[in-house]
Write an enzyme that holds these catalytic residues in place. Structure first.
Site, PDB file in Angstrom:
ATOM      1  N   GLU A 132       1.937 -28.325 -10.323  1.00  9.29           N
ATOM      2  CA  GLU A 132       1.955 -29.329 -10.753  1.00  9.29           C
ATOM      3  C   GLU A 132       2.558 -28.771 -12.587  1.00  9.29           C
ATOM      4  O   GLU A 132       1.742 -28.729 -13.230  1.00  9.29           O
ATOM      5  CB  GLU A 132       0.573 -29.841 -10.624  1.00  9.29           C
ATOM      6  CG  GLU A 132       0.995 -31.457 -12.081  1.00  9.29           C
ATOM      7  CD  GLU A 132      -0.898 -31.893 -11.780  1.00  9.29           C
ATOM      8  OE1 GLU A 132      -2.223 -31.235 -11.488  1.00  9.29           O
ATOM      9  OE2 GLU A 132      -0.227 -33.060 -12.770  1.00  9.29           O
TER      10      GLU A 132
ATOM     11  N   LYS B 190       3.940 -31.522  -7.514  1.00  6.09           N
ATOM     12  CA  LYS B 190       3.067 -33.021  -8.185  1.00  6.09           C
ATOM     13  C   LYS B 190       4.238 -33.032  -9.583  1.00  6.09           C
ATOM     14  O   LYS B 190       4.022 -32.089 -10.372  1.00  6.09           O
ATOM     15  CB  LYS B 190       1.969 -32.058  -8.636  1.00  6.09           C
ATOM     16  CG  LYS B 190       1.385 -34.393  -8.891  1.00  6.09           C
ATOM     17  CD  LYS B 190      -0.278 -33.603  -8.906  1.00  6.09           C
ATOM     18  CE  LYS B 190      -0.965 -34.569  -9.667  1.00  6.09           C
ATOM     19  NZ  LYS B 190      -2.794 -35.129  -9.260  1.00  6.09           N
TER      20      LYS B 190
ATOM     21  N   GLY C 133      -0.901 -41.079 -17.579  1.00  7.72           N
ATOM     22  CA  GLY C 133      -1.858 -42.777 -18.543  1.00  7.72           C
ATOM     23  C   GLY C 133      -0.410 -43.934 -18.593  1.00  7.72           C
ATOM     24  O   GLY C 133      -0.988 -44.540 -19.603  1.00  7.72           O
TER      25      GLY C 133
HETATM   26  P1  13P Z   1      -3.607 -38.774 -13.493  1.00  8.58           P
HETATM   27  O1  13P Z   1      -3.034 -39.341 -12.315  1.00  8.58           O
HETATM   28  O2  13P Z   1      -4.615 -39.356 -14.383  1.00  8.58           O
HETATM   29  O3  13P Z   1      -1.950 -38.048 -14.447  1.00  8.58           O
HETATM   30  O4  13P Z   1      -3.917 -37.800 -12.966  1.00  8.58           O
HETATM   31  C1  13P Z   1      -3.408 -36.185 -11.469  1.00  8.58           C
HETATM   32  C2  13P Z   1      -3.638 -34.788 -11.857  1.00  8.58           C
HETATM   33  O5  13P Z   1      -4.460 -34.876 -10.905  1.00  8.58           O
HETATM   34  C3  13P Z   1      -3.657 -34.515 -13.271  1.00  8.58           C
HETATM   35  O6  13P Z   1      -3.770 -33.007 -13.210  1.00  8.58           O
END
Ligand code: 13P
Length: 340
Positions: A177, A219, A263
């Site tokens: 991510e 991600k 967000g």
């Molecule tokens: P959000 O969908 O709230 O951005 O969170 C995803 C997530 O796992 C952030 O690390």
């Protein structure tokens, strides 16, 4: 490394139009969200909340995997068994957040690198014993005056690849991510540029460190204008920019792209995911689905407010958001479905 098991788990996580639920908020983040929703910030409340999520009827019809926090994976499920068993019983694959948060990079004001590599091999072995089958590591990239720097991008890419390689060695599918943040007032074009640079660097490092693309998931953020940007692009424009950016950077061997919500409002996160799948259906080499935290959980948390009496209504809201996103993953979502 058991490559066939990694490939199988990665594919299973994005099969049948399902997506992931991120419920891995650290204690600090969970308490912040609870404070905003007027919920007491206690361990008992966090446990009750996470039990409420995992006992939501039909959750497993839309959610393939749930990302847990260390506190949660060690907690008891509602029936007294381990929490990972409760997740499995819901028809969902348990995963674990492995990073220890993003910390300031010295001499690079406004930029961060994610920590948590020390002792990671041993932590992975422990989580695998507890039942985890996949993992998550979040890096953050900020856009601003002269940001992101190549140093910040390269540091995070190296760390993400170290994490991903250790996961695969230990039997976990890494969810990689690199999040380009929505904070600020930058344009969609700036986000495109930062996301493209980041993903190029991340996949170059993953390749250098011999990470198996078939046994991982990406991600990413969507390519968007910042939250405070004066001009907000339309849904199709976001979908087109995001897919064009990913087609330039993400190898076709990766089985799935699972977006964070970052967000965005719940409904926009569904509408934009839907537009990607409906507009690019046959042209996508990877599954394009979700791994949302806020965009799935927020309406349910606001209804729950820490009260037992609100559990059924909160679970209904959670199931609804999960279902909307499953439809969006199939390109079958419409705004009209929001009225329940
Ligand atoms: P959000 O969908 O709230 O951005 O969170 C995803 C997530 O796992 C952030 O690390």
């Amino acid at each position: 490394m058991d490559t066939s098991k990694l490939k199988q788990t990665a594919s299973q996580l994005v099969a049948n139009h399902k997506g992931l639920l991120a419920m891995d908020e650290s204690t600090g983040t969970a308490n912040k969200r609870f404070a905003e929703a007027g919920i007491p910030q206690t361990l008992a409340m966090r446990e009750a909340y996470r039990n409420m999520i995992i006992t939501t009827p039909k959750l497993g019809e839309s959610i393939s995997g749930a990302i847990l926090f260390d506190e949660t994976i060690r907690q008891k499920g509602p029936d007294g068994t381990s929490f990972p068993s409760a997740v499995e019983n819901a028809g969902i694959i348990p995963g674990i957040k492995l990073d220890a948060g993003a910390k300031d990079i010295p001499f690079f004001p406004g930029e961060k690198v994610t920590e948590g590599l020390d002792g990671l091999r041993d932590r992975i072995a422990e989580y695998v014993k507890m039942g985890a089958r996949f993992a998550k590591w979040r890096a953050v990239i900020a856009i601003g005056n002269g940001l992101p720097t190549q140093t910040c991008i390269d540091l995070n890419a190296q760390v993400l690849a170290r994490y991903a390689a250790l996961c695969q060695e230990g039997g976990l599918v890494p969810v990689v991510e690199p999040e380009v943040l929505m904070d600020g007032s930058h344009t969609l074009e700036s986000c495109f540029d930062a996301t493209e640079r980041t993903l190029h660097a991340v996949f170059a490092e993953l390749y250098k460190q011999r990470v198996l693309f078939e046994g991982m998931l990406l991600k990413p953020n969507m390519v968007l204008a910042a939250l405070d940007a004066p001009e907000q692009p339309g849904i199709d424009e976001v979908a087109d920019a995001t897919i064009h950016c990913l087609l330039r950077t993400v190898p076709a061997a990766v089985p799935g792209v699972v977006f964070l919500s970052g967000g965005q409002s719940s409904e926009l996160a569904s509408a934009r995911l839907n537009a990607m799948n409906s507009r690019f259906k046959s042209k996508l080499p990877w599954a394009v689905t979700f791994s949302y935290a806020r965009a799935i959980q927020q309406p349910a948390m606001d209804i729950w407010k820490g009260q037992d009496a609100n559990v059924p209504a909160a679970q209904k809201a959670l199931e609804h958001r999960a279902h909307m996103n499953r439809l969006a993953r199939a390109g079958e979502y419409s705004q009209a479905m929001e009225t329940v």
